[in-house]
Design an enzyme around this catalytic site. Structure first.
Site, PDB file in Angstrom:
ATOM      1  CD  GLU A 171      -3.153   1.269   1.627  1.00 39.60           C
ATOM      2  OE1 GLU A 171      -3.773   0.601   1.391  1.00 39.60           O
ATOM      3  OE2 GLU A 171      -3.311   1.911   2.626  1.00 39.60           O
ATOM      4  NE  ARG A 179      -5.511  35.773 -12.680  1.00 38.84           N
ATOM      5  CZ  ARG A 179      -6.594  36.814 -12.679  1.00 38.84           C
ATOM      6  NH1 ARG A 179      -7.569  36.969 -13.859  1.00 38.84           N
ATOM      7  NH2 ARG A 179      -7.129  37.734 -11.912  1.00 38.84           N
ATOM      8  CD  GLN A 239      13.193  35.581  -9.985  1.00 36.85           C
ATOM      9  OE1 GLN A 239      12.990  35.727  -9.153  1.00 36.85           O
ATOM     10  NE2 GLN A 239      14.379  34.622 -11.245  1.00 36.85           N
TER      11      GLN A 239
END
Ligand SMILES: Cc1cc2nc3c(=O)[nH]c(=O)nc-3n(C[C@H](O)[C@H](O)[C@H](O)COP(=O)(O)OP(=O)(O)OC[C@H]3O[C@@H](n4cnc5c(N)ncnc54)[C@H](O)[C@@H]3O)c2cc1C
Lengths: 379, 95
Positions: free
Chosen positions: A242, A268, A279
């Site tokens: 798992e 955007r 940056q």
């Protein structure tokens, strides 16, 4: 050293991703509601409920690395991470120990149904007073007419409200600490088994979770997994699978999330620039990439060690910590990059954070993984 | 040529080695000298799933005996004596 996937692995990955996108790619029902029978069947139809189960029982016969790659495709293509988690927990925490430790009779009875998805399985280890510390387990398995009688309560089992089979652990030798635990596969229809109502929880809503009670529940010896006292070893074995493979799903989620963040940062515009020109934003994206790719390498290597039959406990712990911490950090960054819209549910970004937080807890908390890593280092 | 160590000598050597390891690593040096060959390590929680893995690694690295998964049982880890007996069997197997 070769870091490439083989052609076969690439093709399998692409095939699973395409099928998942086709059959489970739309948020229907909306993420946050427990999986439907139709969703589970779709996942099973793609082979996801039986990836690493033997072909003679209808499984895919895959090793750990190939299983993780398929779960990565599942996580990438399916927006309902709760469903992905539910299927992976069924397979890795439940079907794997049945595959490796059940009697021939019980393998025949259960494995085909587990592989085909006809049966849903839940793993019930955690108790109110035994979470990280499994030596505090209090559910008992006393001797009964046909084998054992289980008595006790499990406090947190993923899939429990939907389960047909429980893999559970009880004390058979109270003087033997963690070596006094024994594992069982218990069909949910056995008298005395009762699963509680689904919990309300922070994330992974597609996976219903709840308590399970065992009241004077008679379990024939054939349903014991392995020998008496091997419960901890069997649990650790299932947890290696798992902690290794399931977290492949989070790599897939992060891949999808990363692509969306890059796209958003490119289109955007604020202050006359694409936000990706700032940056602060581009470096945030670079840091996301660095976490994702380093987690990926650790996970592939951990799964490869399992497949090679080599020592893997420390490597699996490193991978589990890296993937879960990357998932939380990247999900927080993704919300930030999307700004106010990232905070809105409809954008489909904020739920990634809620789905990532539990990865720090289940399958053994981050602290417990660090403990394993430190001990392996000789501390 | 030195004589091959007898089973008894092997057993003593192994059990001292293991006691020492458990004292140093799991009992803060055992300042009161409480660890005996028959101290119930599992029942008292001296051995748990985390540190038993370390003990097994120590046995592999320092005593050259691989403890097989099926050997990780309450009977073999109950106390220092049963651990030493299991290791001594492993030494004989390898010899
Ligand atoms: C989404 C989800 C799904 C789950 N699914 C299942 C399931 O299917 N089956 C199941 O059995 N359980 C399941 N669990 C339960 C899970 O396994 C436990 O929550 C987990 O093991 C931690 O146990 P606990 O909650 O009792 O926390 P505790 O053990 O009480 O830990 C609390 C805090 O203390 C820290 N801590 C504890 N001990 C140590 C230590 N020795 N050193 C350092 N720090 C320590 C922990 O890291 C944690 O931060 C699930 C949990 C979640 C969130």
């Amino acid at each position: 050293m070769d870091f490439d996937l083989t052609d076969k692995q690439r093709k399998r990955f692409a095939g699973v991703l395409a099928e998942v996108r086709d059959r489970l790619g739309r948020p229907d029902p909306p993420p946050g509601t427990p999986f439907t029978g139709a969703q589970w069947k779709s996942a099973a139809g793609i082979g996801l409920t039986g990836l690493c189960l033997p072909p003679e029982y209808g499984g895919g016969g895959l090793g750990a690395l190939d299983t993780a790659l398929c779960l990565q495709a599942f996580g990438q293509g399916c927006p309902d991470t709760g469903l992905v988690f539910a299927v992976a927990a069924h397979l890795l925490a439940c079907a794997v120990p049945i595959r490796d430790f059940a009697s021939a009779e019980v393998r025949r009875e259960l494995l085909t149904g587990l592989a085909s998805g006809e049966l849903v399985a839940a793993n019930a280890m955690t108790e109110d007073d035994a979470g990280s510390d499994l030596s505090r387990l209090s559910m008992t398995a006393g001797r009964g007419p046909e084998g054992y009688v289980l008595d006790g309560d499990k406090s947190f089992a993923s899939n429990a409200p939907a389960a047909d089979v429980f893999v559970t652990y009880a004390v058979t030798d109270p003087g033997a600490g963690f070596l006094g635990l024994t594992a069982f596969a218990v069909p949910a229809g056995f008298p005395g088994v009762s699963a509680g109502e689904p919990f309300d929880k922070m994330g992974l809503g597609g996976c219903p979770a709840g308590r399970v009670g065992f009241r004077r529940c008679e379990v024939p010896t054939a349903y014991r997994l392995g020998e008496e006292g091997q419960g901890t070893a069997i649990f650790q074995h299932s947890m290696a699978w798992e902690r290794g493979c399931l977290f492949g799903a989070y790599l897939g989620v992060m891949d999808r999330q990363f692509a969306r963040c890059v796209e958003h940062a490119r289109q955007r515009r604020q202050f006359g620039h694409r936000i990706g020109d700032f940056q602060a934003v581009s470096h945030r994206i670079a840091a996301m990439k660095q976490r994702l790719e380093s987690a990926r390498l650790l996970l592939y290597r951990a799964c490869w060690l399992i497949d090679e039959g080599r020592d893997h406990t420390g490597a699996v712990a490193l991978s589990k910590v890296a993937v879960s911490e990357a998932a939380v950090a990247n999900s927080l960054d993704a919300v930030q990059i999307f700004g106010g819209s990232g905070y809105l549910t409809a954008t489909g970004i904020e739920h990634q954070l809620r789905d990532a937080v539990p990865a720090l807890i289940f399958s053994g908390t981050t602290d417990i993984q660090r403990e394993l890593i430190a001990r392996e280092a000789g501390l | 040529m030195a004589h091959a160590p007898s089973d008894d000598e092997n057993f003593r050597r192994v059990s001292d080695y293991i006691s020492e390891y458990i004292r140093e690593n799991f009992l803060d040096g055992d300042p009161k000298g409480e660890l005996e060959d028959d101290t119930p390590l599992l029942e008292w929680g001296v051995l748990n799933s985390l540190n038993t893995a370390r003990l097994i690694a120590f046995i592999r690295e320092e005593l050259d005996v691989v403890v097989k998964p099926v050997e990780i049982s309450a009977a073999n880890f109950r106390d220092v004596r049963s651990i030493a007996a299991m290791v001594a069997r492993g030494v004989r197997r390898a010899a």
